[in-house]
Scaffold this active site. Structure first.
Site, PDB file in Angstrom:
ATOM      1  CE1 TYR A 105      45.950  43.736  35.423  1.00 17.07           C
ATOM      2  CE2 TYR A 105      44.373  44.956  36.761  1.00 17.07           C
ATOM      3  CZ  TYR A 105      45.481  44.144  36.668  1.00 17.07           C
ATOM      4  OH  TYR A 105      46.125  43.722  37.814  1.00 17.07           O
ATOM      5  CG  ASN A 139      53.194  37.441  40.332  1.00 19.91           C
ATOM      6  OD1 ASN A 139      52.484  38.221  40.961  1.00 19.91           O
ATOM      7  ND2 ASN A 139      54.353  37.817  39.773  1.00 19.91           N
ATOM      8  CE  LYS A 153      45.659  40.456  36.626  1.00 14.95           C
ATOM      9  NZ  LYS A 153      46.674  39.460  36.966  1.00 14.95           N
TER      10      LYS A 153
HETATM   11  P1  NAP Z   1      55.444  44.144  37.922  1.00 13.96           P
HETATM   12  O1  NAP Z   1      56.348  44.684  38.960  1.00 13.96           O
HETATM   13  O2  NAP Z   1      55.285  44.840  36.641  1.00 13.96           O
HETATM   14  O3  NAP Z   1      55.859  42.619  37.675  1.00 13.96           O
HETATM   15  C1  NAP Z   1      55.241  41.858  36.681  1.00 13.96           C
HETATM   16  C2  NAP Z   1      56.050  40.602  36.475  1.00 13.96           C
HETATM   17  O4  NAP Z   1      55.427  39.820  35.448  1.00 13.96           O
HETATM   18  C3  NAP Z   1      57.450  40.903  36.018  1.00 13.96           C
HETATM   19  O5  NAP Z   1      58.372  39.997  36.591  1.00 13.96           O
HETATM   20  C4  NAP Z   1      57.368  40.688  34.525  1.00 13.96           C
HETATM   21  O6  NAP Z   1      58.635  40.350  34.020  1.00 13.96           O
HETATM   22  C5  NAP Z   1      56.396  39.511  34.454  1.00 13.96           C
HETATM   23  N1  NAP Z   1      55.790  39.351  33.138  1.00 13.96           N
HETATM   24  C6  NAP Z   1      55.035  40.253  32.451  1.00 13.96           C
HETATM   25  N2  NAP Z   1      54.721  39.746  31.246  1.00 13.96           N
HETATM   26  C7  NAP Z   1      55.279  38.506  31.184  1.00 13.96           C
HETATM   27  C8  NAP Z   1      55.321  37.490  30.200  1.00 13.96           C
HETATM   28  N3  NAP Z   1      54.722  37.627  28.998  1.00 13.96           N
HETATM   29  N4  NAP Z   1      55.989  36.347  30.473  1.00 13.96           N
HETATM   30  C9  NAP Z   1      56.608  36.193  31.656  1.00 13.96           C
HETATM   31  N5  NAP Z   1      56.615  37.110  32.630  1.00 13.96           N
HETATM   32  C10 NAP Z   1      55.958  38.259  32.383  1.00 13.96           C
HETATM   33  O7  NAP Z   1      53.968  44.013  38.520  1.00 13.96           O
HETATM   34  P2  NAP Z   1      53.384  43.418  39.878  1.00 13.96           P
HETATM   35  O8  NAP Z   1      52.598  44.475  40.487  1.00 13.96           O
HETATM   36  O9  NAP Z   1      54.407  42.702  40.674  1.00 13.96           O
HETATM   37  O10 NAP Z   1      52.342  42.396  39.245  1.00 13.96           O
HETATM   38  C11 NAP Z   1      52.328  41.007  39.505  1.00 13.96           C
HETATM   39  C12 NAP Z   1      50.910  40.499  39.348  1.00 13.96           C
HETATM   40  O11 NAP Z   1      50.078  41.137  40.322  1.00 13.96           O
HETATM   41  C13 NAP Z   1      50.270  40.810  37.989  1.00 13.96           C
HETATM   42  O12 NAP Z   1      49.524  39.703  37.565  1.00 13.96           O
HETATM   43  C14 NAP Z   1      49.338  41.981  38.301  1.00 13.96           C
HETATM   44  O13 NAP Z   1      48.259  42.046  37.424  1.00 13.96           O
HETATM   45  C15 NAP Z   1      48.907  41.618  39.708  1.00 13.96           C
HETATM   46  N6  NAP Z   1      48.397  42.755  40.462  1.00 13.96           N
HETATM   47  C16 NAP Z   1      49.153  43.869  40.637  1.00 13.96           C
HETATM   48  C17 NAP Z   1      48.629  44.957  41.327  1.00 13.96           C
HETATM   49  C18 NAP Z   1      49.397  46.230  41.523  1.00 13.96           C
HETATM   50  O14 NAP Z   1      48.770  47.236  41.915  1.00 13.96           O
HETATM   51  N7  NAP Z   1      50.699  46.268  41.334  1.00 13.96           N
HETATM   52  C19 NAP Z   1      47.328  44.877  41.856  1.00 13.96           C
HETATM   53  C20 NAP Z   1      46.590  43.707  41.681  1.00 13.96           C
HETATM   54  C21 NAP Z   1      47.135  42.652  40.971  1.00 13.96           C
HETATM   55  P3  NAP Z   1      59.125  40.639  32.520  1.00 13.96           P
HETATM   56  O15 NAP Z   1      58.495  41.924  32.077  1.00 13.96           O
HETATM   57  O16 NAP Z   1      60.587  40.665  32.674  1.00 13.96           O
HETATM   58  O17 NAP Z   1      58.655  39.451  31.752  1.00 13.96           O
END
Ligand code: NAP
Length: 252
Positions: free
Chosen positions: A154, A89, A158
């Site tokens: 991005y 994730n 994906k």
């Molecule tokens: P978020 O709140 O920014 O959370 C992202 C998580 O990933 C955080 O826990 C962050 O923790 C971790 N992370 C980022 N870089 C990392 C690294 N190098 N190593 C380990 N952990 C890392 O975003 P979210 O929306 O929950 O996103 C989760 C996933 O859903 C992502 O893959 C995102 O692309 C996908 N997604 C999100 C959306 C949206 O609209 N929010 C839509 C479609 C897909 P740290 O920064 O502390 O490492």
């Protein structure tokens, strides 16, 4: 089939979607290891998982660090048992017009959003195949299926994660392991709030207007809740039959 006592590793579990997935796995009775870079957030999720009465482990981890991943997977196996469920994730999303998409931004996306899941899956898959049971769930995005302006890095990352999911799913078919992708539109998390701040700064819209504009892009016209993504992940845990699927969550 029971999920009780199985072991999940959720990357990016410190906040947002990953935190909800970690809690949802715990409610199903799985032991949950939580990985991300920000230790305080990882610890916070781990405390919440523990309150649900299952075993848990905090893993401060950067998913781009191959050696740290190998050590983390060993630590989970030692503390909780072999990993049955891997939720890839952790992810980043930075928008930029193509002309301002420099190699560093490009590489960051590929390295966190694609190579991270590859490295983690590579570490955990052999034991899943040995035990003839496993679930790999890759959190991709609608941007893994469709294009949109200002997100070439991005969207490319994906799309690659979706390709990885489909190809690996074919390779493990019939061996007790499934590999699937979740493809949400905009979800109510920090990642979306950061995107809204960028839009607001570039366009003169207010933050709220930017959020509303993002919500309207979702086919359902609303933001998706992290808990909805977590519920879709839980469905895949129970589902023996889905393999190589892209599960769309668009709020409709
Ligand atoms: P978020 O709140 O920014 O959370 C992202 C998580 O990933 C955080 O826990 C962050 O923790 C971790 N992370 C980022 N870089 C990392 C690294 N190098 N190593 C380990 N952990 C890392 O975003 P979210 O929306 O929950 O996103 C989760 C996933 O859903 C992502 O893959 C995102 O692309 C996908 N997604 C999100 C959306 C949206 O609209 N929010 C839509 C479609 C897909 P740290 O920064 O502390 O490492």
């Amino acid at each position: 089939m029971s999920l009780k006592g199985r072991v999940a590793l959720v990357t990016g579990g410190g906040r947002g979607i990953g935190r909800e997935v970690a809690l949802a796995c715990a409610r199903e009775g799985l032991a949950v290891a939580v990985a991300a870079r920000t230790k305080s957030q990882v610890d916070d999720t781990v405390s919440a998982v523990r309150r649900l009465g299952v075993e848990t482990l905090a893993l401060p981890l950067d998913v781009t660090d191959a050696e740290a991943i190998a050590a983390a997977v060993r630590a989970v196996s030692d503390a909780l048992g072999p990993i049955d469920v891997l939720v890839n994730n952790a992810g980043i999303a930075e928008s930029a017009p193509f002309a301002k998409t420099d190699p560093a931004l490009w590489e960051r996306h590929l390295s966190v959003n694609v190579t991270g899941p590859f490295l983690l899956t590579r570490e955990v898959l052999p034991r899943m195949l040995e035990r003839r049971w496993g679930r790999v769930i890759n959190v991709a995005s609608l941007a893994g299926l469709y294009g949109a302006p200002y997100i070439t890095a991005y969207a490319t990352s994906k799309h690659a994660l979706v390709g990885f999911t489909r190809a690996l799913a074919m390779e493990v078919a019939g061996k007790g392991v499934t590999v699937n992708a979740l493809c949400p539109g905009y979800v109510a998390t920090d990642l979306t709030w950061n995107g809204a701040r960028t839009i607001a700064a570039k366009t003169g819209k207010s933050f709220d207007e930017a959020v509303q504009a993002m919500a309207r892009i979702n086919p359902g016209g609303r933001l998706i809740e992290p808990a909805e993504v977590a519920a879709a992940a839980v469905k895949l845990l129970w589902d023996e039959g889905s393999n190589g699927e892209t599960v769309i969550l668009d709020g409709s």
